[in-house]
Design a protein around this motif. Sequence first.
Motif, PDB file in Angstrom:
ATOM      1  N   ALA A   1      11.560   8.650  -8.652  1.00 63.70           N
ATOM      2  CA  ALA A   1      11.362   7.791  -7.637  1.00 63.70           C
ATOM      3  C   ALA A   1      11.964   6.114  -7.461  1.00 63.70           C
ATOM      4  CB  ALA A   1       9.789   7.400  -7.288  1.00 63.70           C
ATOM      5  N   LYS A   2      11.878   5.945  -6.319  1.00 57.75           N
ATOM      6  CA  LYS A   2      12.516   4.053  -6.254  1.00 57.75           C
ATOM      7  C   LYS A   2      11.191   3.361  -6.467  1.00 57.75           C
ATOM      8  CE  LYS A   2      17.140   4.986  -4.357  1.00 57.75           C
ATOM      9  NZ  LYS A   2      17.591   4.963  -2.835  1.00 57.75           N
ATOM     10  N   ASP A   3      10.169   3.578  -5.279  1.00 57.33           N
ATOM     11  CA  ASP A   3       9.417   2.521  -5.596  1.00 57.33           C
ATOM     12  C   ASP A   3       7.671   3.227  -5.511  1.00 57.33           C
ATOM     13  OD1 ASP A   3       9.280   3.585  -2.975  1.00 57.33           O
ATOM     14  OD2 ASP A   3       9.900   2.439  -2.028  1.00 57.33           O
ATOM     15  N   VAL A   4       7.173   2.342  -5.402  1.00 56.77           N
ATOM     16  CA  VAL A   4       5.396   3.104  -5.529  1.00 56.77           C
ATOM     17  C   VAL A   4       4.814   3.641  -4.402  1.00 56.77           C
ATOM     18  CG1 VAL A   4       3.110   2.594  -6.065  1.00 56.77           C
ATOM     19  CG2 VAL A   4       4.661   0.820  -6.895  1.00 56.77           C
ATOM     20  N   GLU A   5       5.548   3.618  -3.926  1.00 55.31           N
ATOM     21  CA  GLU A   5       4.707   4.483  -2.701  1.00 55.31           C
ATOM     22  C   GLU A   5       5.651   5.889  -2.414  1.00 55.31           C
ATOM     23  OE1 GLU A   5       4.294   4.190   2.953  1.00 55.31           O
ATOM     24  OE2 GLU A   5       6.067   2.737   1.731  1.00 55.31           O
ATOM     25  N   GLY A   6       6.967   5.928  -3.319  1.00 57.03           N
ATOM     26  CA  GLY A   6       7.842   7.276  -3.046  1.00 57.03           C
ATOM     27  C   GLY A   6       7.130   7.242  -3.942  1.00 57.03           C
ATOM     28  N   LEU A   7       7.182   7.349  -5.790  1.00 61.67           N
ATOM     29  CA  LEU A   7       5.975   8.111  -6.039  1.00 61.67           C
ATOM     30  C   LEU A   7       5.167   9.001  -5.767  1.00 61.67           C
ATOM     31  CD1 LEU A   7       5.724   9.329  -9.208  1.00 61.67           C
ATOM     32  CD2 LEU A   7       4.664   6.998  -9.845  1.00 61.67           C
ATOM     33  N   LEU A   8       4.363   8.577  -5.206  1.00 60.23           N
ATOM     34  CA  LEU A   8       2.677   8.557  -4.557  1.00 60.23           C
ATOM     35  C   LEU A   8       2.550   9.879  -4.405  1.00 60.23           C
ATOM     36  CD1 LEU A   8       0.785   4.661  -5.032  1.00 60.23           C
ATOM     37  CD2 LEU A   8       0.808   6.598  -6.190  1.00 60.23           C
ATOM     38  N   LYS A   9       3.529   9.661  -2.763  1.00 64.81           N
ATOM     39  CA  LYS A   9       3.875  11.376  -2.264  1.00 64.81           C
ATOM     40  C   LYS A   9       4.367  11.464  -2.892  1.00 64.81           C
ATOM     41  CE  LYS A   9       4.150   7.539   1.836  1.00 64.81           C
ATOM     42  NZ  LYS A   9       5.462   7.076   3.443  1.00 64.81           N
ATOM     43  N   LYS A  10       5.411  12.282  -3.678  1.00 66.18           N
ATOM     44  CA  LYS A  10       6.010  12.913  -4.906  1.00 66.18           C
ATOM     45  C   LYS A  10       4.935  13.482  -5.549  1.00 66.18           C
ATOM     46  CE  LYS A  10       9.939  13.912  -7.500  1.00 66.18           C
ATOM     47  NZ  LYS A  10      10.886  13.299  -8.306  1.00 66.18           N
ATOM     48  N   GLU A  11       3.484  12.690  -5.531  1.00 70.31           N
ATOM     49  CA  GLU A  11       2.961  13.625  -6.610  1.00 70.31           C
ATOM     50  C   GLU A  11       1.741  13.947  -6.174  1.00 70.31           C
ATOM     51  OE1 GLU A  11       2.561  14.139 -10.069  1.00 70.31           O
ATOM     52  OE2 GLU A  11       5.556  13.021  -9.286  1.00 70.31           O
ATOM     53  N   GLY A  12       1.787  13.763  -4.281  1.00 73.84           N
ATOM     54  CA  GLY A  12       0.618  14.066  -3.613  1.00 73.84           C
ATOM     55  C   GLY A  12      -0.680  13.410  -3.802  1.00 73.84           C
ATOM     56  N   ILE A  13      -0.293  11.822  -4.082  1.00 76.04           N
ATOM     57  CA  ILE A  13      -2.009  11.370  -4.262  1.00 76.04           C
ATOM     58  C   ILE A  13      -1.650  10.423  -3.181  1.00 76.04           C
ATOM     59  CG2 ILE A  13      -2.795   9.214  -5.390  1.00 76.04           C
ATOM     60  CD1 ILE A  13      -1.436   9.705  -7.632  1.00 76.04           C
TER      61      ILE A  13
ATOM     62  N   GLU B   1      -5.707   5.556   1.242  1.00 79.82           N
ATOM     63  CA  GLU B   1      -5.690   3.977   2.428  1.00 79.82           C
ATOM     64  C   GLU B   1      -5.171   3.252   2.508  1.00 79.82           C
ATOM     65  OE1 GLU B   1      -9.871   4.107   3.380  1.00 79.82           O
ATOM     66  OE2 GLU B   1     -10.378   5.151   1.914  1.00 79.82           O
ATOM     67  N   GLU B   2      -5.050   2.619   3.255  1.00 78.99           N
ATOM     68  CA  GLU B   2      -4.755   1.222   3.730  1.00 78.99           C
ATOM     69  C   GLU B   2      -5.624   0.516   3.440  1.00 78.99           C
ATOM     70  OE1 GLU B   2      -3.705  -1.362   7.632  1.00 78.99           O
ATOM     71  OE2 GLU B   2      -4.528   0.523   8.431  1.00 78.99           O
ATOM     72  N   GLU B   3      -7.341   0.618   2.897  1.00 78.54           N
ATOM     73  CA  GLU B   3      -7.689  -0.778   2.286  1.00 78.54           C
ATOM     74  C   GLU B   3      -7.782  -0.609   0.983  1.00 78.54           C
ATOM     75  OE1 GLU B   3      -8.665   1.561   5.038  1.00 78.54           O
ATOM     76  OE2 GLU B   3      -9.426   0.455   6.672  1.00 78.54           O
ATOM     77  N   ASP B   4      -7.183   0.734   0.224  1.00 80.74           N
ATOM     78  CA  ASP B   4      -7.254   0.824  -1.213  1.00 80.74           C
ATOM     79  C   ASP B   4      -6.492  -0.337  -1.599  1.00 80.74           C
ATOM     80  OD1 ASP B   4      -7.784   2.684  -1.246  1.00 80.74           O
ATOM     81  OD2 ASP B   4      -6.679   4.318  -1.431  1.00 80.74           O
ATOM     82  N   LYS B   5      -6.317  -0.871  -2.845  1.00 79.14           N
ATOM     83  CA  LYS B   5      -4.944  -1.675  -3.315  1.00 79.14           C
ATOM     84  C   LYS B   5      -4.367  -1.612  -4.113  1.00 79.14           C
ATOM     85  CE  LYS B   5      -5.991  -6.328  -4.974  1.00 79.14           C
ATOM     86  NZ  LYS B   5      -7.436  -7.926  -5.742  1.00 79.14           N
ATOM     87  N   ILE B   6      -3.292  -1.777  -4.045  1.00 76.81           N
ATOM     88  CA  ILE B   6      -2.376  -0.382  -5.242  1.00 76.81           C
ATOM     89  C   ILE B   6      -1.694  -1.558  -5.953  1.00 76.81           C
ATOM     90  CG2 ILE B   6      -0.782   1.075  -5.480  1.00 76.81           C
ATOM     91  CD1 ILE B   6      -1.926   2.069  -2.626  1.00 76.81           C
ATOM     92  N   ILE B   7      -1.846  -2.050  -7.226  1.00 75.24           N
ATOM     93  CA  ILE B   7      -0.407  -2.292  -7.806  1.00 75.24           C
ATOM     94  C   ILE B   7      -0.083  -1.872  -9.455  1.00 75.24           C
ATOM     95  CG2 ILE B   7      -1.357  -4.676  -9.607  1.00 75.24           C
ATOM     96  CD1 ILE B   7      -4.168  -4.826  -8.744  1.00 75.24           C
ATOM     97  N   PRO B   8       1.042  -2.329  -8.931  1.00 71.40           N
ATOM     98  CA  PRO B   8       2.048  -3.180  -8.288  1.00 71.40           C
ATOM     99  C   PRO B   8       2.124  -2.712  -6.450  1.00 71.40           C
ATOM    100  CG  PRO B   8       3.490  -1.771  -9.235  1.00 71.40           C
ATOM    101  CD  PRO B   8       1.985  -1.773  -9.812  1.00 71.40           C
ATOM    102  N   GLY B   9       2.085  -3.531  -5.518  1.00 70.08           N
ATOM    103  CA  GLY B   9       2.018  -3.280  -4.422  1.00 70.08           C
ATOM    104  C   GLY B   9       3.123  -1.548  -4.135  1.00 70.08           C
ATOM    105  N   LEU B  10       3.101  -0.658  -2.778  1.00 68.81           N
ATOM    106  CA  LEU B  10       3.909  -0.112  -2.407  1.00 68.81           C
ATOM    107  C   LEU B  10       5.390   0.365  -1.953  1.00 68.81           C
ATOM    108  CD1 LEU B  10       1.514   1.432   0.570  1.00 68.81           C
ATOM    109  CD2 LEU B  10       1.339   2.374  -1.709  1.00 68.81           C
TER     110      LEU B  10
END
Length: 344
Positions: free
Chosen positions: A53-65, A68-77
Amino acid sequence: MQSIVSSNRLFNKKILIAAMVILLVAATIIVMKLNKHVVIAFDGQEVKVMTFAKDVEGLLKKEGIEFEEEDKIIPGLQERLVDGTRIVIHRAFDITLVDGGYETQIRTAESTIKDLLSSQEIKINPLDEIEPALTEELKAGEIVTITRREENYIVEEQEVPFHTVTKYSDTLNHGETRLIQDGENGLKEIKIKISYEDGIEVAREVVEETIHKEAIDEIVEKGTLNYIVSSRGEVTRYKEVIVMEASAYDAGFESTGKNPGDPYYGLTRSGTKVRRGVVAVDPKVIPLGTKLYVESMDGTASYGYAVAEDTGGAIKGNKIDLFMEDRSEALKFGRRKVKVYILE
């Protein structure tokens, strides 16, 4: 000729094999570079993954994690992944914010009160009060209260009421009054600090006062002819006043010649018990039983109301002996001139 053709074919085959090896090595290198080791920390666990995966958002979606919008994800999506990237997911929770009396429900993943206010773009003024404190850890279900405090100042002019001063005069009959000086109100300017909490006034305080005009007392003279005014302001009519030499005595042996146990110890000539307010007189000058008022003439406290109930061997003529509770008080009194009012 056939030998040359065969040799060319062998050469070409070697070149093809070499090219395939080079391509395979290059592909392996590319795959190794694209495949990254990443750690994901969320919900109390850590997961290690290999990903293209290229970025954080892609990895989380691929892993099925899910997130929600209010969650704080570090580093950013949108942050690009590199080998060794560590992703931390702080789950959002609900808190209540009461700001200036207005209540709002907020879903947040911030860790401190200060971070919460920053994320909500809430400005705090120097006088405002925050509870819990800015550095406190933010917890699910927390109620964060911001009390908005303000201070305003106003300037007012106020009258200063004059006072009435009463002076007593024995040149006027009792009950008669005479205005000696008119009273006049003064004027002052006051600076008032008004304190507000959440827009509601909670206190007023005078912080500065300037007198522009002093008040002038009203002076009234009251008649006391044939009346005595006691130190407590009681007015009593009298029929005669005598200047006398006063001394003091107590119930002890030094004053009376009697000791406790003597049947006459502590008794007056009238048979009453000695007490403050009993005085010894010459019955030829002041009859026993006469009510009196003894007034100081030297500025000290007056003895006050008294009754002539006792006599003394040395008390002759215009002399009076005042009973005191103890010996030291009697000695301290000594001898002095007093005015003795014979009351009606």
